[in-house]
Design a protein around this motif. Structure first.
Motif, mmCIF file in Angstrom:
data_model
loop_
_atom_site.group_PDB
_atom_site.id
_atom_site.type_symbol
_atom_site.label_atom_id
_atom_site.label_comp_id
_atom_site.label_asym_id
_atom_site.label_seq_id
_atom_site.Cartn_x
_atom_site.Cartn_y
_atom_site.Cartn_z
ATOM 1 N N PHE A 27 0.818 -1.213 0.000
ATOM 2 C CA PHE A 27 0.000 0.000 0.000
ATOM 3 C C PHE A 27 0.855 1.267 0.000
ATOM 4 O O PHE A 27 0.345 2.371 -0.047
ATOM 5 N N GLU A 40 -9.953 2.601 9.682
ATOM 6 C CA GLU A 40 -10.188 2.484 8.249
ATOM 7 C C GLU A 40 -9.063 1.729 7.565
ATOM 8 O O GLU A 40 -9.298 0.862 6.728
ATOM 9 N N SER A 41 -7.827 2.058 7.938
ATOM 10 C CA SER A 41 -6.671 1.379 7.340
ATOM 11 C C SER A 41 -6.682 -0.095 7.707
ATOM 12 O O SER A 41 -6.440 -0.963 6.857
ATOM 13 N N LYS A 43 -9.155 -1.877 8.426
ATOM 14 C CA LYS A 43 -10.253 -2.531 7.725
ATOM 15 C C LYS A 43 -9.827 -2.902 6.300
ATOM 16 O O LYS A 43 -10.037 -4.029 5.841
ATOM 17 N N ARG A 44 -9.207 -1.913 5.624
ATOM 18 C CA ARG A 44 -8.758 -2.149 4.247
ATOM 19 C C ARG A 44 -7.722 -3.252 4.199
ATOM 20 O O ARG A 44 -7.739 -4.113 3.326
ATOM 21 N N LYS A 47 -9.192 -6.685 4.766
ATOM 22 C CA LYS A 47 -9.990 -7.114 3.623
ATOM 23 C C LYS A 47 -9.116 -7.925 2.663
ATOM 24 O O LYS A 47 -9.569 -8.900 2.059
ATOM 25 N N GLU A 48 -7.859 -7.529 2.588
ATOM 26 C CA GLU A 48 -6.911 -8.233 1.733
ATOM 27 C C GLU A 48 -6.720 -9.671 2.194
ATOM 28 O O GLU A 48 -6.347 -10.533 1.426
ATOM 29 N N GLU A 52 -13.605 -9.232 7.499
ATOM 30 C CA GLU A 52 -14.490 -8.081 7.565
ATOM 31 C C GLU A 52 -14.303 -7.493 8.965
ATOM 32 O O GLU A 52 -14.699 -8.098 9.951
#
Ligand code: GTP
Ligand code: MG
Length: 370
Positions: A27, A40-41, A43-44, A47-48, A52
């Motif tokens: 990233f 937020e980070s 979470k992203r 997701k990878e 969830e």
């Protein structure tokens, strides 16, 4: 907990921190294992890895709501049943109520004078039952028409010599519409021409099927005049009440229903109230419809001074500025200003309504139309 370190994230997800760090590099972020990343980070990133992410905070909020619910449910305590006696003209409603009061109230306190406050409080095997004094469906529908439902159980009186009559059917319909269970008191069984079996037969047509015929309606044969079957009827009321698991919060500010009200020469406006929730106390600021006041004194159904009234217990309340209307909801509010404002607002609303419809429309007529 808006932020989490990569190390903690790894521990929570069982993903090796090295993998997380590598992904972060993808990233374009160079971070070490103890670096914080925001939700937020995270979470992203997760997701990878097919995760969830959910905020812990939200979860705990849910837990908190649940906890509050459980706590208030914990405050719910059993309350006595409130019973209305209904039935056709002359089938013995008043006599039955008298019989119940006489055998139960009078027996308890020799010489005790029962105060008329619109409801009687009786005791059977250490348990309290409240009877609304006004028999018939007038009172029942009048209260319900104003949005108040105080009745938990309807005792339907049917004279065994007369059988099912128009007002018997009306009463059944009212009770059904209100979702209130019916106990049938087959009255006047002392009469030579009494035919209780015929009453049972007739009532099956209206969905009231006795237990011995596979239904779930309780029938009790009584003679109100000769005081026969009264104790059995009271036992059945307690049984049905038990099945209903009637409960109320005793700790919240009181909410109740005005069941009767009048202007007393000496004491001013006097209102009979059945508390439905919470505990009404002397000193409480109250509103009911277009009037308000402060509870100056309260009396129970035996005319005894009481300091508070818990759910289902009828009391006479003194302290209203004006006479409230039967069926109005009584509420305890924080202060006089609020009370006055609420009452005034209600008065204005009432006025508007009166301008539209005639205030003289009888409730019975209103119900006939529905
Ligand atoms: P309304 O209020 O007019 O609708 O009547 P009600 O249903 O209250 O009937 P009430 O109690 O006034 O009784 C009517 C008549 O029946 C009275 O004369 C009573 O004495 C009589 N009565 C009531 N119960 C019994 C009973 O168990 N046996 C006999 N034989 N008469 C009864
Ligand atoms: Mg009567």
């Amino acid at each position: 907990p808006e932020k989490i370190t990569i190390k903690e994230l790894g521990q929570k997800t069982n993903i090796e921190p090295v993998k997380l760090i590598k992904k972060l590099i993808d990233f374009g972020l160079m971070l070490n294992i103890n670096a914080d990343i925001n939700f937020e980070s995270a979470k992203r990133l997760l997701k990878e890895f097919g995760f969830e992410a959910e905020k812990e905070e939200e979860e705990s909020k849910e837990k908190l709501v649940k906890k509050i619910k459980e706590e208030s449910a914990g405050n719910l305590k059993p309350r006595p049943p409130v019973v209305t006696v209904m039935g056709h003209v002359d089938h013995g409603k008043t006599t039955l109520l008298d019989a119940i009061r006489e055998t139960r109230v009078a027996a308890q306190e020799a010489g005790g004078i029962t105060q008329h406050i619109g409801a009687s409080q009786i005791e059977k095997d250490g348990k309290i039952i409240i009877f609304l004094d006004t028999p018939g469906h007038e009172a029942f529908t009048a209260l319900r028409a104003r949005g108040a439902s105080v009745t938990d159980i309807v005792v339907l009186v049917v004279a065994a010599d007369d059988g099912v009559m128009p007002q018997t059917i009306e009463a059944i319909n009212h009770a059904k519409a209100a979702g209130v269970p019916i106990i049938v008191a087959v009255n006047k069984i002392d009469k030579p021409d009494a035919n209780p079996e015929k009453v049972k037969q007739q009532l099956t047509e209206y969905g009231l099927i006795p237990e011995e015929w596979g239904g779930d309606t309780i029938f009790v044969n009584v003679s109100a005049r000769n005081r026969i079957g009264i104790d059995q009827l009271l036992e059945m009321i307690l049984l049905v009440a038990d099945m209903q698991e009637l409960k109320a919060d005793y700790d919240s500010p009181a909410v109740g229903v005005i069941i009767e009200a009048k202007l007393d020469k000496g004491r001013g406006p006097v209102a009979s109230v059945i508390v439905q929730k919470g505990t009404l106390k002397v000193g409480d600021i109250i509103v009911a419809g277009g009037t308000w006041g402060k509870v100056r004194a309260m009396f129970d159904s035996r005319g005894k001074i009481v300091k508070e009234a818990t759910p289902s217990i009828p009391v006479e309340v003194i302290g209203f500025e004006e006479v409230p209307v039967a069926g109005d909801i009584l509420k305890v509010v924080v202060d006089e200003k609020t009370a006055r404002e609420m009452a005034e607002k209600e008065k204005e609303l009432l006025k508007e309504k009166e301008d539209i419809t005639s205030p003289k429309v009888s409730l019975e007529k209103l119900f006939d139309k529905i």
